[in-house]
Write a protein that holds these residues in place. Structure first.
Motif, PDB file in Angstrom:
ATOM      1  N   GLU A   1      37.329   9.085  32.561  1.00  0.00           N
ATOM      2  CA  GLU A   1      36.141   9.624  31.437  1.00  0.00           C
ATOM      3  C   GLU A   1      35.507   8.732  31.259  1.00  0.00           C
ATOM      4  O   GLU A   1      34.449   8.805  30.755  1.00  0.00           O
ATOM      5  CB  GLU A   1      36.910  10.857  30.851  1.00  0.00           C
ATOM      6  CG  GLU A   1      37.203  12.199  31.466  1.00  0.00           C
ATOM      7  CD  GLU A   1      37.886  13.203  30.507  1.00  0.00           C
ATOM      8  OE1 GLU A   1      38.478  14.234  30.868  1.00  0.00           O
ATOM      9  OE2 GLU A   1      38.047  12.703  29.203  1.00  0.00           O
TER      10      GLU A   1
ATOM     11  N   ILE B   1      50.171  14.463  21.734  1.00  0.00           N
ATOM     12  CA  ILE B   1      50.194  13.278  22.407  1.00  0.00           C
ATOM     13  C   ILE B   1      48.865  12.985  22.621  1.00  0.00           C
ATOM     14  O   ILE B   1      47.826  13.425  23.332  1.00  0.00           O
ATOM     15  CB  ILE B   1      51.003  13.739  23.648  1.00  0.00           C
ATOM     16  CG1 ILE B   1      52.396  14.327  23.271  1.00  0.00           C
ATOM     17  CG2 ILE B   1      51.070  12.493  24.608  1.00  0.00           C
ATOM     18  CD1 ILE B   1      52.884  14.935  24.512  1.00  0.00           C
TER      19      ILE B   1
ATOM     20  N   ARG C   1      41.884   9.740   9.143  1.00  0.00           N
ATOM     21  CA  ARG C   1      41.775  11.400   8.909  1.00  0.00           C
ATOM     22  C   ARG C   1      40.235  12.157   8.839  1.00  0.00           C
ATOM     23  O   ARG C   1      40.388  13.276   8.415  1.00  0.00           O
ATOM     24  CB  ARG C   1      42.564  11.730   8.071  1.00  0.00           C
ATOM     25  CG  ARG C   1      44.133  11.340   8.289  1.00  0.00           C
ATOM     26  CD  ARG C   1      45.100  11.805   7.200  1.00  0.00           C
ATOM     27  NE  ARG C   1      46.585  11.721   7.563  1.00  0.00           N
ATOM     28  CZ  ARG C   1      47.004  12.793   7.699  1.00  0.00           C
ATOM     29  NH1 ARG C   1      46.489  14.070   7.759  1.00  0.00           N
ATOM     30  NH2 ARG C   1      48.508  12.833   8.186  1.00  0.00           N
TER      31      ARG C   1
ATOM     32  N   PHE D   1      43.638  12.579  23.968  1.00  0.00           N
ATOM     33  CA  PHE D   1      44.402  13.879  23.866  1.00  0.00           C
ATOM     34  C   PHE D   1      44.952  14.265  25.177  1.00  0.00           C
ATOM     35  O   PHE D   1      43.987  14.678  26.162  1.00  0.00           O
ATOM     36  CB  PHE D   1      43.712  14.762  22.976  1.00  0.00           C
ATOM     37  CG  PHE D   1      43.764  14.655  21.286  1.00  0.00           C
ATOM     38  CD1 PHE D   1      44.786  14.745  20.584  1.00  0.00           C
ATOM     39  CD2 PHE D   1      42.619  14.127  20.951  1.00  0.00           C
ATOM     40  CE1 PHE D   1      44.713  14.421  19.416  1.00  0.00           C
ATOM     41  CE2 PHE D   1      42.340  13.749  19.627  1.00  0.00           C
ATOM     42  CZ  PHE D   1      43.790  14.018  18.928  1.00  0.00           C
ATOM     43  N   MET D   2      45.982  14.437  25.343  1.00  0.00           N
ATOM     44  CA  MET D   2      46.877  14.835  26.383  1.00  0.00           C
ATOM     45  C   MET D   2      46.358  16.394  26.675  1.00  0.00           C
ATOM     46  O   MET D   2      46.461  17.226  25.693  1.00  0.00           O
ATOM     47  CB  MET D   2      48.330  14.832  26.517  1.00  0.00           C
ATOM     48  CG  MET D   2      49.104  15.367  27.839  1.00  0.00           C
ATOM     49  SD  MET D   2      50.754  14.799  27.531  1.00  0.00           S
ATOM     50  CE  MET D   2      51.477  15.671  29.179  1.00  0.00           C
ATOM     51  N   GLU D   3      45.919  17.065  27.765  1.00  0.00           N
ATOM     52  CA  GLU D   3      45.476  18.347  27.968  1.00  0.00           C
ATOM     53  C   GLU D   3      46.946  19.287  28.332  1.00  0.00           C
ATOM     54  O   GLU D   3      47.672  18.740  28.976  1.00  0.00           O
ATOM     55  CB  GLU D   3      44.567  18.454  29.007  1.00  0.00           C
ATOM     56  CG  GLU D   3      43.225  18.008  28.662  1.00  0.00           C
ATOM     57  CD  GLU D   3      42.414  18.700  27.485  1.00  0.00           C
ATOM     58  OE1 GLU D   3      42.776  19.806  27.109  1.00  0.00           O
ATOM     59  OE2 GLU D   3      41.441  18.098  27.103  1.00  0.00           O
TER      60      GLU D   3
ATOM     61  N   GLU E   1      31.374   8.061  26.533  1.00  0.00           N
ATOM     62  CA  GLU E   1      32.507   7.822  25.614  1.00  0.00           C
ATOM     63  C   GLU E   1      32.505   6.279  25.325  1.00  0.00           C
ATOM     64  O   GLU E   1      33.404   5.975  24.314  1.00  0.00           O
ATOM     65  CB  GLU E   1      33.574   8.302  25.859  1.00  0.00           C
ATOM     66  CG  GLU E   1      33.813  10.086  26.381  1.00  0.00           C
ATOM     67  CD  GLU E   1      34.762  10.552  26.746  1.00  0.00           C
ATOM     68  OE1 GLU E   1      36.085   9.924  26.134  1.00  0.00           O
ATOM     69  OE2 GLU E   1      34.954  11.539  27.217  1.00  0.00           O
TER      70      GLU E   1
ATOM     71  N   GLY F   1      37.358  15.843  13.260  1.00  0.00           N
ATOM     72  CA  GLY F   1      37.615  17.319  13.282  1.00  0.00           C
ATOM     73  C   GLY F   1      39.075  17.544  13.422  1.00  0.00           C
ATOM     74  O   GLY F   1      39.416  18.800  13.679  1.00  0.00           O
ATOM     75  N   TYR F   2      39.773  16.699  14.261  1.00  0.00           N
ATOM     76  CA  TYR F   2      41.252  16.997  14.523  1.00  0.00           C
ATOM     77  C   TYR F   2      42.072  17.183  13.250  1.00  0.00           C
ATOM     78  O   TYR F   2      43.130  17.445  13.533  1.00  0.00           O
ATOM     79  CB  TYR F   2      41.893  15.796  15.338  1.00  0.00           C
ATOM     80  CG  TYR F   2      41.015  15.708  16.759  1.00  0.00           C
ATOM     81  CD1 TYR F   2      41.198  17.083  17.556  1.00  0.00           C
ATOM     82  CD2 TYR F   2      40.101  14.628  17.054  1.00  0.00           C
ATOM     83  CE1 TYR F   2      40.759  16.707  18.898  1.00  0.00           C
ATOM     84  CE2 TYR F   2      39.581  14.656  18.352  1.00  0.00           C
ATOM     85  CZ  TYR F   2      39.757  15.727  19.340  1.00  0.00           C
ATOM     86  OH  TYR F   2      39.439  15.711  20.603  1.00  0.00           O
TER      87      TYR F   2
END
Lengths: 190, 190
Positions: free
Chosen positions: B90, B41, B183, B73-75, B131, B186-187
Protein backbone atom coordinates in the motif's frame (compact mmCIF):
# COMPACT_ATOMS: atom_id res chain seq x y z
CA UNK A 1 -17.91 -7.79 15.42
CA UNK A 2 -20.13 -4.84 14.66
CA UNK A 3 -19.91 -1.43 16.27
CA UNK A 4 -23.59 -0.55 15.93
CA UNK A 5 -23.45 2.75 17.80
CA UNK A 6 -20.77 5.46 17.93
CA UNK A 7 -18.65 5.31 21.07
CA UNK A 8 -18.16 9.10 20.97
CA UNK A 9 -21.71 10.42 20.36
CA UNK A 10 -24.04 7.40 20.62
CA UNK A 11 -25.52 7.80 17.11
CA UNK A 12 -26.02 4.84 14.76
CA UNK A 13 -23.16 3.75 12.56
CA UNK A 14 -23.19 2.49 8.98
CA UNK A 15 -20.80 0.22 7.09
CA UNK A 16 -18.75 2.15 4.54
CA UNK A 17 -15.29 2.16 3.06
CA UNK A 18 -13.61 5.44 4.05
CA UNK A 19 -11.86 7.46 1.34
CA UNK A 20 -8.40 6.05 0.73
CA UNK A 21 -9.21 2.85 2.61
CA UNK A 22 -10.16 -0.55 1.23
CA UNK A 23 -11.88 -2.12 4.26
CA UNK A 24 -15.50 -1.71 5.32
CA UNK A 25 -15.59 0.21 8.63
CA UNK A 26 -18.34 1.18 11.03
CA UNK A 27 -18.68 4.94 10.52
CA UNK A 28 -20.85 7.21 12.63
CA UNK A 29 -23.79 8.66 10.68
CA UNK A 30 -23.62 11.84 12.79
CA UNK A 31 -20.06 12.73 13.84
CA UNK A 32 -18.45 10.62 11.07
CA UNK A 33 -15.98 8.94 13.48
CA UNK A 34 -14.48 5.77 12.02
CA UNK A 35 -14.52 2.82 14.41
CA UNK A 36 -11.51 0.74 13.48
CA UNK A 37 -11.29 -2.80 14.79
CA UNK A 38 -7.97 -4.54 15.06
CA UNK A 39 -6.54 -7.82 16.34
CA UNK A 40 -6.01 -8.24 20.07
CA UNK A 41 -2.87 -9.49 21.76
CA UNK A 42 -2.91 -12.47 24.09
CA UNK A 43 0.26 -12.50 26.14
CA UNK A 44 1.42 -15.53 28.08
CA UNK A 45 4.36 -17.38 29.53
CA UNK A 46 5.75 -20.90 29.78
CA UNK A 47 7.22 -21.10 33.28
CA UNK A 48 9.82 -23.75 34.05
CA UNK A 49 11.16 -25.01 37.36
CA UNK A 50 13.55 -27.96 37.76
CA UNK A 51 12.63 -29.34 34.36
CA UNK A 52 8.89 -29.08 34.95
CA UNK A 53 6.36 -26.71 33.39
CA UNK A 54 3.70 -24.70 35.22
CA UNK A 55 0.20 -25.54 33.98
CA UNK A 56 -3.15 -24.16 35.13
CA UNK A 57 -6.60 -25.71 34.76
CA UNK A 58 -9.01 -23.06 33.56
CA UNK A 59 -11.74 -21.96 35.97
CA UNK A 60 -13.24 -19.62 33.37
CA UNK A 61 -14.76 -19.84 29.92
CA UNK A 62 -13.88 -20.40 27.18
CA UNK A 63 -12.49 -23.91 27.65
CA UNK A 64 -13.38 -24.25 31.33
CA UNK A 65 -11.59 -27.25 32.85
CA UNK A 66 -8.85 -27.57 30.22
CA UNK A 67 -5.15 -26.97 30.81
CA UNK A 68 -3.11 -24.01 29.69
CA UNK A 69 -0.06 -21.91 30.43
CA UNK A 70 -0.83 -18.53 32.02
CA UNK A 71 -2.00 -16.10 29.33
CA UNK A 72 -4.59 -13.41 28.75
CA UNK A 73 -5.48 -10.17 27.06
CA UNK A 74 -2.73 -7.56 27.13
CA UNK A 75 -3.79 -4.31 28.81
CA UNK A 76 -3.18 -0.73 27.72
CA UNK A 77 0.10 0.87 28.82
CA UNK A 78 1.90 -2.36 29.72
CA UNK A 79 4.59 -4.25 27.84
CA UNK A 80 3.80 -7.71 26.47
CA UNK A 81 6.20 -9.32 28.93
CA UNK A 82 4.78 -7.36 31.88
CA UNK A 83 1.33 -8.48 30.79
CA UNK A 84 2.46 -12.11 30.67
CA UNK A 85 3.90 -11.82 34.19
CA UNK A 86 0.68 -10.15 35.40
CA UNK A 87 -1.48 -12.88 33.90
CA UNK A 88 0.78 -15.51 35.45
CA UNK A 89 0.35 -13.93 38.87
CA UNK A 90 -3.40 -13.50 38.48
CA UNK A 91 -3.94 -17.09 37.37
CA UNK A 92 -1.42 -18.91 39.58
CA UNK A 93 0.09 -16.42 42.07
CA UNK A 94 3.49 -17.50 40.71
CA UNK A 95 6.20 -14.88 40.35
CA UNK A 96 8.67 -15.30 37.51
CA UNK A 97 12.18 -14.23 36.53
CA UNK A 98 14.46 -14.28 33.48
CA UNK A 99 11.60 -13.74 31.06
CA UNK A 100 12.52 -14.13 27.37
CA UNK A 101 10.55 -13.94 24.13
CA UNK A 102 9.64 -17.43 22.89
CA UNK A 103 7.30 -16.89 19.96
CA UNK A 104 4.70 -14.87 18.07
CA UNK A 105 1.60 -16.84 17.08
CA UNK A 106 -1.02 -15.67 14.61
CA UNK A 107 -4.47 -17.09 15.25
CA UNK A 108 -6.40 -15.53 12.40
CA UNK A 109 -9.58 -17.49 13.14
CA UNK A 110 -10.30 -15.11 16.01
CA UNK A 111 -7.98 -12.24 15.00
CA UNK A 112 -5.57 -12.66 17.87
CA UNK A 113 -1.81 -12.52 18.09
CA UNK A 114 -0.13 -14.37 20.92
CA UNK A 115 3.15 -13.09 22.33
CA UNK A 116 4.51 -16.03 24.27
CA UNK A 117 7.44 -15.85 26.64
CA UNK A 118 9.46 -18.34 28.65
CA UNK A 119 10.62 -17.74 32.22
CA UNK A 120 11.78 -19.39 35.41
CA UNK A 121 9.70 -19.69 38.55
CA UNK A 122 10.87 -17.11 41.11
CA UNK A 123 10.26 -18.74 44.48
CA UNK A 124 8.18 -21.85 44.87
CA UNK A 125 4.78 -20.36 45.53
CA UNK A 126 1.84 -21.06 43.24
CA UNK A 127 -1.75 -21.96 43.97
CA UNK A 128 -5.23 -22.31 42.53
CA UNK A 129 -7.01 -18.97 42.08
CA UNK A 130 -10.41 -17.69 41.00
CA UNK A 131 -9.15 -18.14 37.44
CA UNK A 132 -7.58 -21.60 37.87
CA UNK A 133 -9.14 -24.74 39.36
CA UNK A 134 -5.72 -26.30 39.82
CA UNK A 135 -2.10 -25.24 39.26
CA UNK A 136 0.83 -27.63 39.10
CA UNK A 137 4.33 -28.24 37.84
CA UNK A 138 4.17 -30.94 35.20
CA UNK A 139 6.92 -33.15 33.87
CA UNK A 140 7.05 -32.82 30.06
CA UNK A 141 6.14 -36.52 29.70
CA UNK A 142 2.95 -35.89 31.70
CA UNK A 143 1.59 -32.90 29.76
CA UNK A 144 -2.14 -33.55 29.11
CA UNK A 145 -1.86 -33.14 25.34
CA UNK A 146 -5.47 -34.14 24.70
CA UNK A 147 -6.79 -31.72 27.26
CA UNK A 148 -5.06 -28.43 26.43
CA UNK A 149 -7.12 -25.27 26.07
CA UNK A 150 -6.01 -23.84 22.73
CA UNK A 151 -4.15 -24.99 19.59
CA UNK A 152 -1.59 -22.24 20.11
CA UNK A 153 -0.73 -23.51 23.60
CA UNK A 154 -0.34 -27.03 22.24
CA UNK A 155 1.99 -25.88 19.47
CA UNK A 156 4.07 -23.76 21.83
CA UNK A 157 4.42 -26.52 24.43
CA UNK A 158 5.43 -29.04 21.75
CA UNK A 159 8.24 -26.76 20.60
CA UNK A 160 9.20 -25.84 24.16
CA UNK A 161 9.62 -29.47 25.19
CA UNK A 162 11.69 -30.13 22.06
CA UNK A 163 13.85 -27.06 22.65
CA UNK A 164 14.47 -27.91 26.32
CA UNK A 165 16.97 -30.38 24.81
CA UNK A 166 18.23 -28.45 21.81
CA UNK A 167 18.23 -24.84 23.00
CA UNK A 168 15.51 -22.21 22.75
CA UNK A 169 14.70 -20.17 19.67
CA UNK A 170 12.18 -17.44 18.88
CA UNK A 171 9.69 -18.48 16.21
CA UNK A 172 6.78 -17.05 14.26
CA UNK A 173 3.93 -19.51 13.82
CA UNK A 174 0.51 -19.46 12.18
CA UNK A 175 -2.14 -21.39 14.05
CA UNK A 176 -4.97 -22.52 11.79
CA UNK A 177 -6.87 -24.77 14.17
CA UNK A 178 -9.95 -23.60 16.00
CA UNK A 179 -11.67 -25.13 18.99
CA UNK A 180 -15.20 -25.57 20.20
CA UNK A 181 -16.38 -22.39 21.85
CA UNK A 182 -13.66 -20.17 20.43
CA UNK A 183 -16.17 -17.51 19.52
CA UNK A 184 -18.62 -18.12 22.33
CA UNK A 185 -17.37 -15.56 24.81
CA UNK A 186 -18.26 -11.95 25.37
CA UNK A 187 -15.16 -10.98 23.48
CA UNK A 188 -16.72 -12.01 20.17
CA UNK A 189 -20.09 -11.53 18.60
CA UNK A 190 -19.29 -12.52 15.05
CA UNK B 1 -9.50 6.70 25.28
CA UNK B 2 -13.05 6.73 26.57
CA UNK B 3 -15.91 4.69 25.18
CA UNK B 4 -18.68 7.14 26.12
CA UNK B 5 -21.53 5.24 24.51
CA UNK B 6 -22.22 1.52 24.19
CA UNK B 7 -21.38 0.12 20.78
CA UNK B 8 -24.15 -2.47 21.10
CA UNK B 9 -27.14 -0.44 22.29
CA UNK B 10 -26.07 3.23 22.16
CA UNK B 11 -26.71 3.94 25.87
CA UNK B 12 -24.26 5.88 28.03
CA UNK B 13 -21.42 4.03 29.72
CA UNK B 14 -19.91 4.52 33.15
CA UNK B 15 -16.43 3.77 34.50
CA UNK B 16 -16.47 0.80 36.87
CA UNK B 17 -14.30 -2.12 37.84
CA UNK B 18 -16.15 -5.33 36.86
CA UNK B 19 -16.40 -8.12 39.43
CA UNK B 20 -13.20 -10.15 39.44
CA UNK B 21 -11.34 -7.48 37.45
CA UNK B 22 -8.91 -4.83 38.70
CA UNK B 23 -9.07 -2.31 35.83
CA UNK B 24 -11.60 0.46 35.32
CA UNK B 25 -13.69 -0.34 32.23
CA UNK B 26 -16.39 1.50 30.33
CA UNK B 27 -19.56 -0.44 31.16
CA UNK B 28 -22.93 0.15 29.55
CA UNK B 29 -25.48 1.54 32.00
CA UNK B 30 -28.28 -0.28 30.14
CA UNK B 31 -27.14 -3.60 28.65
CA UNK B 32 -24.10 -3.89 31.00
CA UNK B 33 -21.70 -4.73 28.13
CA UNK B 34 -18.07 -4.22 29.12
CA UNK B 35 -16.02 -2.29 26.56
CA UNK B 36 -12.49 -3.58 26.89
CA UNK B 37 -9.70 -1.61 25.30
CA UNK B 38 -6.44 -3.27 24.41
CA UNK B 39 -3.17 -2.41 22.70
CA UNK B 40 -3.07 -2.32 18.92
CA UNK B 41 -0.52 -4.01 16.70
CA UNK B 42 1.54 -2.08 14.18
CA UNK B 43 3.06 -4.47 11.70
CA UNK B 44 5.90 -3.50 9.40
CA UNK B 45 8.86 -4.68 7.40
CA UNK B 46 12.47 -3.74 6.70
CA UNK B 47 12.96 -4.54 3.02
CA UNK B 48 16.47 -5.04 1.69
CA UNK B 49 17.79 -5.13 -1.87
CA UNK B 50 21.45 -5.31 -2.84
CA UNK B 51 22.55 -4.03 0.56
CA UNK B 52 20.12 -1.11 0.54
CA UNK B 53 16.99 -0.57 2.63
CA UNK B 54 13.58 0.55 1.34
CA UNK B 55 12.44 3.78 3.01
CA UNK B 56 9.25 5.76 2.47
CA UNK B 57 8.60 9.43 3.21
CA UNK B 58 5.24 9.75 4.96
CA UNK B 59 2.46 11.51 3.05
CA UNK B 60 0.09 11.15 6.01
CA UNK B 61 -0.12 12.27 9.62
CA UNK B 62 1.26 11.69 12.14
CA UNK B 63 4.82 12.62 11.22
CA UNK B 64 4.06 13.82 7.68
CA UNK B 65 7.28 14.24 5.71
CA UNK B 66 9.48 12.01 7.88
CA UNK B 67 11.02 8.71 6.80
CA UNK B 68 9.94 5.25 7.84
CA UNK B 69 9.87 1.62 6.82
CA UNK B 70 6.47 0.38 5.61
CA UNK B 71 4.23 -0.29 8.62
CA UNK B 72 0.67 0.19 9.76
CA UNK B 73 -2.23 -1.09 11.80
CA UNK B 74 -2.77 -4.84 11.53
CA UNK B 75 -6.25 -5.74 10.27
CA UNK B 76 -8.64 -8.41 11.52
CA UNK B 77 -8.22 -11.91 10.09
CA UNK B 78 -4.72 -11.42 8.69
CA UNK B 79 -1.38 -12.64 10.01
CA UNK B 80 1.15 -10.10 11.22
CA UNK B 81 3.48 -10.91 8.31
CA UNK B 82 0.64 -10.69 5.76
CA UNK B 83 -0.25 -7.32 7.26
CA UNK B 84 3.34 -6.14 6.93
CA UNK B 85 3.43 -7.19 3.28
CA UNK B 86 0.07 -5.48 2.69
CA UNK B 87 1.26 -2.24 4.28
CA UNK B 88 4.44 -2.44 2.22
CA UNK B 89 2.44 -2.76 -0.97
CA UNK B 90 0.00 0.00 0.00
CA UNK B 91 2.76 2.44 0.88
CA UNK B 92 5.35 1.64 -1.78
CA UNK B 93 3.84 -0.85 -4.30
CA UNK B 94 6.85 -3.06 -3.51
CA UNK B 95 6.33 -6.81 -3.34
CA UNK B 96 8.48 -8.78 -0.94
CA UNK B 97 9.76 -12.32 -0.40
CA UNK B 98 11.54 -14.36 2.28
CA UNK B 99 9.83 -12.53 5.12
CA UNK B 100 11.19 -13.34 8.59
CA UNK B 101 10.39 -12.09 12.09
CA UNK B 102 12.88 -9.41 13.19
CA UNK B 103 11.52 -8.06 16.47
CA UNK B 104 8.69 -7.27 18.83
CA UNK B 105 8.65 -3.69 20.13
CA UNK B 106 6.56 -2.43 23.03
CA UNK B 107 5.66 1.25 22.79
CA UNK B 108 3.72 1.66 26.00
CA UNK B 109 3.39 5.44 25.58
CA UNK B 110 0.65 4.85 23.03
CA UNK B 111 -0.22 1.24 23.91
CA UNK B 112 1.07 -0.26 20.70
CA UNK B 113 3.08 -3.37 19.94
CA UNK B 114 5.12 -3.45 16.76
CA UNK B 115 5.74 -6.74 15.00
CA UNK B 116 8.63 -5.98 12.66
CA UNK B 117 9.80 -8.29 9.91
CA UNK B 118 12.68 -8.32 7.46
CA UNK B 119 12.33 -9.33 3.81
CA UNK B 120 13.86 -9.07 0.38
CA UNK B 121 12.47 -6.99 -2.43
CA UNK B 122 10.66 -9.23 -4.93
CA UNK B 123 11.16 -7.56 -8.30
CA UNK B 124 12.44 -4.03 -8.62
CA UNK B 125 9.20 -2.09 -8.65
CA UNK B 126 8.42 0.53 -6.02
CA UNK B 127 7.00 4.01 -6.29
CA UNK B 128 5.50 6.92 -4.40
CA UNK B 129 1.85 6.37 -3.45
CA UNK B 130 -0.97 8.30 -1.79
CA UNK B 131 0.63 7.29 1.51
CA UNK B 132 4.25 8.06 0.59
CA UNK B 133 5.69 11.26 -0.89
CA UNK B 134 8.84 9.43 -1.96
CA UNK B 135 10.12 5.85 -1.85
CA UNK B 136 13.75 4.87 -2.30
CA UNK B 137 16.43 2.29 -1.61
CA UNK B 138 18.91 3.81 0.82
CA UNK B 139 22.45 2.78 1.58
CA UNK B 140 22.81 2.21 5.35
CA UNK B 141 25.34 5.06 5.57
CA UNK B 142 22.71 7.43 4.10
CA UNK B 143 19.80 6.64 6.44
CA UNK B 144 18.30 9.98 7.56
CA UNK B 145 18.66 9.24 11.28
CA UNK B 146 17.51 12.70 12.35
CA UNK B 147 14.43 12.54 10.20
CA UNK B 148 12.88 9.16 11.01
CA UNK B 149 9.20 8.97 11.90
CA UNK B 150 9.16 6.99 15.15
CA UNK B 151 11.62 5.91 17.88
CA UNK B 152 10.76 2.28 17.20
CA UNK B 153 11.78 2.59 13.55
CA UNK B 154 15.05 4.22 14.56
CA UNK B 155 15.84 1.46 17.04
CA UNK B 156 14.97 -1.29 14.57
CA UNK B 157 17.02 0.22 11.76
CA UNK B 158 20.04 0.68 14.06
CA UNK B 159 19.96 -3.00 14.95
CA UNK B 160 19.25 -4.05 11.37
CA UNK B 161 22.27 -2.20 10.02
CA UNK B 162 24.44 -3.72 12.76
CA UNK B 163 23.11 -7.22 12.10
CA UNK B 164 23.62 -6.95 8.33
CA UNK B 165 27.26 -7.66 9.25
CA UNK B 166 26.85 -10.01 12.20
CA UNK B 167 23.75 -12.04 11.29
CA UNK B 168 20.11 -11.39 12.11
CA UNK B 169 18.44 -12.14 15.43
CA UNK B 170 14.90 -11.76 16.78
CA UNK B 171 14.70 -9.34 19.69
CA UNK B 172 12.17 -7.96 22.13
CA UNK B 173 12.61 -4.25 22.81
CA UNK B 174 10.85 -1.64 24.92
CA UNK B 175 10.65 1.78 23.32
CA UNK B 176 10.26 4.55 25.87
CA UNK B 177 10.64 7.58 23.64
CA UNK B 178 7.70 9.55 22.37
CA UNK B 179 7.51 12.07 19.56
CA UNK B 180 5.70 15.28 18.83
CA UNK B 181 2.23 14.50 17.57
CA UNK B 182 2.17 10.92 18.76
CA UNK B 183 -1.26 11.36 20.26
CA UNK B 184 -2.59 13.88 17.79
CA UNK B 185 -4.30 11.54 15.36
CA UNK B 186 -7.81 10.20 15.23
CA UNK B 187 -6.53 6.98 16.72
CA UNK B 188 -6.10 8.59 20.11
CA UNK B 189 -8.15 10.91 22.23
CA UNK B 190 -6.38 10.57 25.52
Amino acid sequence: MNVKFCQYCGAKTEKKIPKGDDHLRDICTQCKAIHYQNPKIITGVIVEHAGKILLAKRAIEPRYGTWTVPAGFMELEETAQAGAARECYEETEAKIKNIELFGVYNTTVNSQVYTLFRAELDGLHFTETVESLEVKLVDPKDIPWDDLAFPCIESALERYVKEMKTGFTVQLEDIHGSFKGARSTGYYDS
